[in-house]
Motif scaffolding. Structure first.
Motif, PDB file in Angstrom:
ATOM      1  N   UNK A   1      35.554  21.645  47.857  1.00 35.06           N
ATOM      2  CA  UNK A   1      35.246  22.432  46.704  1.00 35.06           C
ATOM      3  C   UNK A   1      36.043  23.831  46.547  1.00 35.06           C
ATOM      4  N   UNK A   2      35.991  24.410  47.762  1.00 31.65           N
ATOM      5  CA  UNK A   2      36.516  25.717  47.700  1.00 31.65           C
ATOM      6  C   UNK A   2      38.134  25.750  47.638  1.00 31.65           C
ATOM      7  N   UNK A   3      38.729  24.654  48.308  1.00 27.70           N
ATOM      8  CA  UNK A   3      40.146  24.584  48.329  1.00 27.70           C
ATOM      9  C   UNK A   3      40.591  24.514  47.105  1.00 27.70           C
ATOM     10  N   UNK A   4      39.995  23.483  46.341  1.00 25.30           N
ATOM     11  CA  UNK A   4      40.292  23.079  44.478  1.00 25.30           C
ATOM     12  C   UNK A   4      40.090  23.997  43.684  1.00 25.30           C
ATOM     13  N   UNK A   5      38.928  24.720  43.888  1.00 27.13           N
ATOM     14  CA  UNK A   5      38.537  25.917  43.106  1.00 27.13           C
ATOM     15  C   UNK A   5      39.458  27.148  42.951  1.00 27.13           C
ATOM     16  N   UNK A   6      39.632  27.692  44.403  1.00 29.56           N
ATOM     17  CA  UNK A   6      40.394  28.870  44.381  1.00 29.56           C
ATOM     18  C   UNK A   6      41.699  28.601  44.274  1.00 29.56           C
ATOM     19  N   UNK A   7      42.240  27.526  44.495  1.00 31.15           N
ATOM     20  CA  UNK A   7      43.661  27.175  44.591  1.00 31.15           C
ATOM     21  C   UNK A   7      44.113  26.952  42.961  1.00 31.15           C
ATOM     22  N   UNK A   8      43.040  26.513  42.176  1.00 32.45           N
ATOM     23  CA  UNK A   8      43.260  26.353  40.863  1.00 32.45           C
ATOM     24  C   UNK A   8      43.239  27.793  40.238  1.00 32.45           C
ATOM     25  N   UNK A   9      42.168  28.458  40.607  1.00 37.21           N
ATOM     26  CA  UNK A   9      42.030  29.780  39.885  1.00 37.21           C
ATOM     27  C   UNK A   9      43.011  30.885  40.117  1.00 37.21           C
ATOM     28  N   UNK A  10      43.516  30.882  41.338  1.00 37.94           N
ATOM     29  CA  UNK A  10      44.720  31.845  41.837  1.00 37.94           C
ATOM     30  C   UNK A  10      45.978  31.104  41.221  1.00 37.94           C
TER      31      UNK A  10
END
Length: 403
Positions: free
Chosen positions: A11-20
């Motif tokens: 969840x954190x990898x996909x969320x922060x990766x997409x956001x940044x």
């Protein structure tokens, strides 16, 4: 890894990766840099919400395999062959210059023994093909002449890196160079690259013939993953990088695929187009995982940030960048293409990290040297896409017609 830790990490990898990635894209910067930065933020360097783990590493590697598959789908074998001479020159310069220069600096500045210094220089030779190819694809430059040179050089680079790592590994274990084993490895890897695309192409005709009648949703996606997984396994079994398996399947799907049998067999474009289209969401999900995981793998808290230590590391990083930029000199023509190709060769990424991890496991390099090597890899990984973006903008401005 327990399921609760896995799903939260994903969840954190996909969320922060997409956001940044989206933030960097809107700032007209390579989104891959944002994805790597996302990994640094959520990884051990900053918040330590996600730690490197074998499960995540496998997902990341599968992401880069899928990314190379998508690039292979758009690649012309003919144009890749035409770029071969320049690509070979770029690859040779990009291997010899950093290995020699950084090996000497490691011996002199870092006071390392000869074999460790050679290993240190060798670890910084291989280009991360996924990072540069992603930037080129986002700029719609992956199928230009320079894009084909970069792709060819990076493939040669990866193969040479695997062979070099194997030689150093065998030498570290036995104290002697295995000429027969090295020659056999080269034959296997080159043979895989030559034979796997036509074999995969033949399997496409078989799977097309076996396609169920009616609207069977999911068939193309399943067949695509079956082929990618099969050829990635074959590549690994032959001691080649697994990502070359994905690239080989992509070449087989390419509408520009050529072979002596093409005149006798009808082009299966409608089927291969559906396969490519069905697999795109998987590429979009898994590819960013790889780039975020590169950032997660970089624990910069282990680095000695004393004044002298910083100066030495910055010097090594600058040399690591400059020696790869110089590889672009092998390209004939204007300075624009030279800068684009040289910039694309700068990122070390996953291949350099594999070198570093193997060196640590073999006790060829110390934990401190491992951290220093990882930091240099991180700096080249972050600097490469920025330099490539700049070089592409300069070249585009130079080729625009004057009004």
């Amino acid at each position: 890894m327990a399921i609760d830790h896995f799903v939260l990490s994903l969840c954190l990898i996909l969320l922060f990766g997409r956001l940044l990635g989206e933030i960097f894209n809107r700032l007209n910067l390579p989104s891959v840099v944002g994805e790597i930065l996302a990994g640094i933020i959520i990884g051990p360097t900053l918040f330590n919400w996600v730690s490197p783990h074998e499960t995540l590493a496998v997902m990341a590697e599968f992401g880069v395999i899928l990314l190379l598959f998508s690039i292979g789908c758009e690649t012309s074998v003919k144009r890749l062959y035409q770029a071969g001479k320049s690509a070979f020159g770029v690859a040779i310069l990009g291997i010899v210059l950093p290995a020699f220069t950084l090996g000497i600096l490691a011996a002199v500045l870092l006071k390392q023994p000869l074999f460790t210094a050679i290993y240190f220089g060798s670890a910084l030779t291989a280009t991360s093909i996924g990072i540069s190819v992603r930037v080129l694809a986002q700029a719609n430059q992956s199928q230009t002449h320079e894009g084909n040179i970069i792709l060819g050089a990076a493939v040669i680079d990866d193969i040479a890196g695997v062979i070099l790592l194997s030689i150093l590994f065998n030498f570290s274990a036995s104290g002697e160079l295995g000429l027969v084993a090295t020659t056999l490895l080269i034959i296997k890897v080159v043979g895989f690259l030559l034979l796997s695309p036509p074999i995969a192409r033949g399997l496409l005709y078989l799977f097309r013939a076996l396609r169920p009648k009616g609207n069977q949703t999911g068939y193309e996606a399943i067949i695509t993953i079956i082929l990618i997984s099969l050829f990635a396994w074959l590549a690994h079994a032959l001691d080649a990088p697994a990502l070359l398996g994905g690239f080989a399947v992509g070449l087989a799907l390419s509408r520009q695929f050529i072979s002596p049998l093409s005149r006798y067999l009808k082009n299966p474009f409608p089927f291969t187009h559906q396969m490519e289209k069905a697999s795109k969401p998987l590429v979009d999900v898994f590819a960013p995982i790889f780039f975020v995981y590169v950032g997660i793998s970089l624990d910069l808290s282990l680095i000695d940030f004393s004044g002298n230590g910083i100066l030495i590391l910055l010097l090594l990083a600058v040399v690591a960048i400059a020696t790869k930029l110089a590889a672009g000199l092998a390209v004939t023509g204007a300075w624009g293409p030279k800068a684009v190709v040289g910039s694309a060769m700068v990122p070390r990424g996953e291949v350099g990290l594999v070198f570093a991890e193997m060196g640590l496991q073999m006790e060829v390099i110390s934990p401190k040297l491992f951290s220093e090597l990882v930091l240099i890899i991180a700096l080249t990984t972050l600097a490469g896409p920025m330099l490539l973006k700049w070089a592409l903008s300069i070249q585009n401005r130079g080729t625009k017609p004057h009004s």
